[in-house]
Design an enzyme around this catalytic site. Structure first.
Site, short mmCIF file in Angstrom:
data_model
loop_
_atom_site.label_atom_id
_atom_site.label_comp_id
_atom_site.label_asym_id
_atom_site.label_seq_id
_atom_site.Cartn_x
_atom_site.Cartn_y
_atom_site.Cartn_z
N GLU A 1 31.70 20.13 -25.55
CA GLU A 1 32.13 19.19 -26.61
C GLU A 1 33.53 19.54 -27.08
O GLU A 1 34.38 18.67 -27.26
CB GLU A 1 31.19 19.27 -27.81
CG GLU A 1 29.86 18.65 -27.56
CD GLU A 1 29.62 17.42 -28.42
OE1 GLU A 1 30.49 17.06 -29.22
OE2 GLU A 1 28.57 16.81 -28.26
N ASP B 1 17.17 14.69 -26.41
CA ASP B 1 15.79 14.97 -25.99
C ASP B 1 14.86 14.58 -27.12
O ASP B 1 15.31 14.26 -28.22
CB ASP B 1 15.65 16.47 -25.64
CG ASP B 1 16.02 17.35 -26.84
OD1 ASP B 1 15.14 17.63 -27.66
OD2 ASP B 1 17.20 17.74 -26.97
N1 ADE Z 1 19.72 20.23 -30.11
C1 ADE Z 1 19.43 19.33 -29.14
N2 ADE Z 1 18.11 19.26 -28.92
C2 ADE Z 1 17.54 20.15 -29.76
C3 ADE Z 1 16.22 20.57 -29.98
N3 ADE Z 1 15.21 20.03 -29.29
N4 ADE Z 1 15.98 21.52 -30.91
C4 ADE Z 1 17.02 22.07 -31.60
N5 ADE Z 1 18.29 21.72 -31.42
C5 ADE Z 1 18.56 20.77 -30.52
#
Ligand code: ADE
Length: 262
Positions: free
Chosen positions: A26, A230
């Site tokens: 990033e 996710d």
């Molecule tokens: N950043 C991106 N996905 C995440 C997750 N599942 N838990 C914590 N931080 C995150």
């Protein structure tokens, strides 16, 4: 003909913006947009001081987790005199209807792993009398509008291949609560527990609440933009790095570009 700047534009441009990224990809994408960045070291970090469409900016990699994020935000304020802070990155979606590829702009933050009960209510930050820290409404609104403009045409930012590879369709911008904690949430059981404890949380990540608290302490406006990478379940780590490269970093840069050069 050159662009004509109004006094309000000039006041906006004269403010110094701190841009925090949690991961290298990033920050690299942000630095590609600064023609003149100069490195300055503080607190074991490299701070990149430069300009984005004439706006004074300081970009920095926080690294991951709440302490790293708090140190970074404090240095941005104390050493670099930023007037506002914007955090960009990825998050796990835990709210109903949040899909991979959507974007969340935080209206407030909570630390989901803060628990000093029974001395204080669960999630309350001891001696602050509050669990939630709001972001700056004006800055967040501007970021959300920029995000809506970018997500209206996701293919322009990501290209058709990335849209197909990650199965992204009509991504949306959401505004609401983000929960932060020092844990990558990667099981169905943990995300279900988070939904139960914080039913209005849209997403989970590992830094934002710490920056929100530091900005609250110093009275510095703060906004955060997170792309859902996710669903914070058992598949959360799959393709994470590729997603950051091909989707989250590109959205972040496109949204900041639209914000700095509307
Ligand atoms: N950043 C991106 N996905 C995440 C997750 N599942 N838990 C914590 N931080 C995150």
């Amino acid at each position: 003909m050159g662009r004509i700047y109004l006094p309000t534009d000039l006041a906006f441009m004269m403010k110094r913006t701190g841009i925090i990224s949690a991961v290298h990809q990033e920050l690299a994408a942000v630095l590609d947009c600064l023609p003149d960045e100069q490195r300055q070291c503080a607190g074991g970090r490299d701070f990149w001081v430069g300009h984005w469409h004439g706006h004074d900016v300081v970009a920095v990699l926080s690294r991951i987790g709440k302490v790293a994020a708090a140190t970074t935000a404090t240095a941005l304020i104390e050493r670099f005199g930023v007037d506002r802070i914007v955090f960009t990155g990825a998050a796990g979606g835990i709210g109903d209807g949040l899909r991979v590829g959507d974007v969340v702009v935080a209206s407030s933050f909570v630390q989901h792993d803060m628990d000093a009960s029974p001395l204080f209510a669960r999630h309350e930050v001891p001696l602050y009398g509050q669990a939630r820290f709001d972001t700056d409404a004006t800055l967040s609104n501007a970021l959300a509008n920029a995000a809506r403009a970018v997500l209206a045409h996701p293919g322009r930012t990501l290209g058709a291949d990335a849209l197909a590879a990650f199965n992204l369709h009509a991504p949306l911008v959401h505004v609401g609560l983000i929960a932060s904690g020092d844990r990558f949430v990667a099981t169905q059981a943990e995300s279900a527990a988070l939904r139960c404890a914080l039913p209005d949380a849209l997403a989970v990540e590992m830094e934002g609440a710490a920056v929100a608290q530091v900005c609250h302490d110093y009275g510095v406006p703060f906004a955060a933009l997170r792309t859902i990478s996710d669903r914070a379940d058992d598949g959360a780590y799959i393709d994470f790095t590729r997603f950051i490269d091909q989707v989250a970093s590109r959205y972040s840069v496109a949204v900041l570009e639209a914000y700095f050069n509307p």
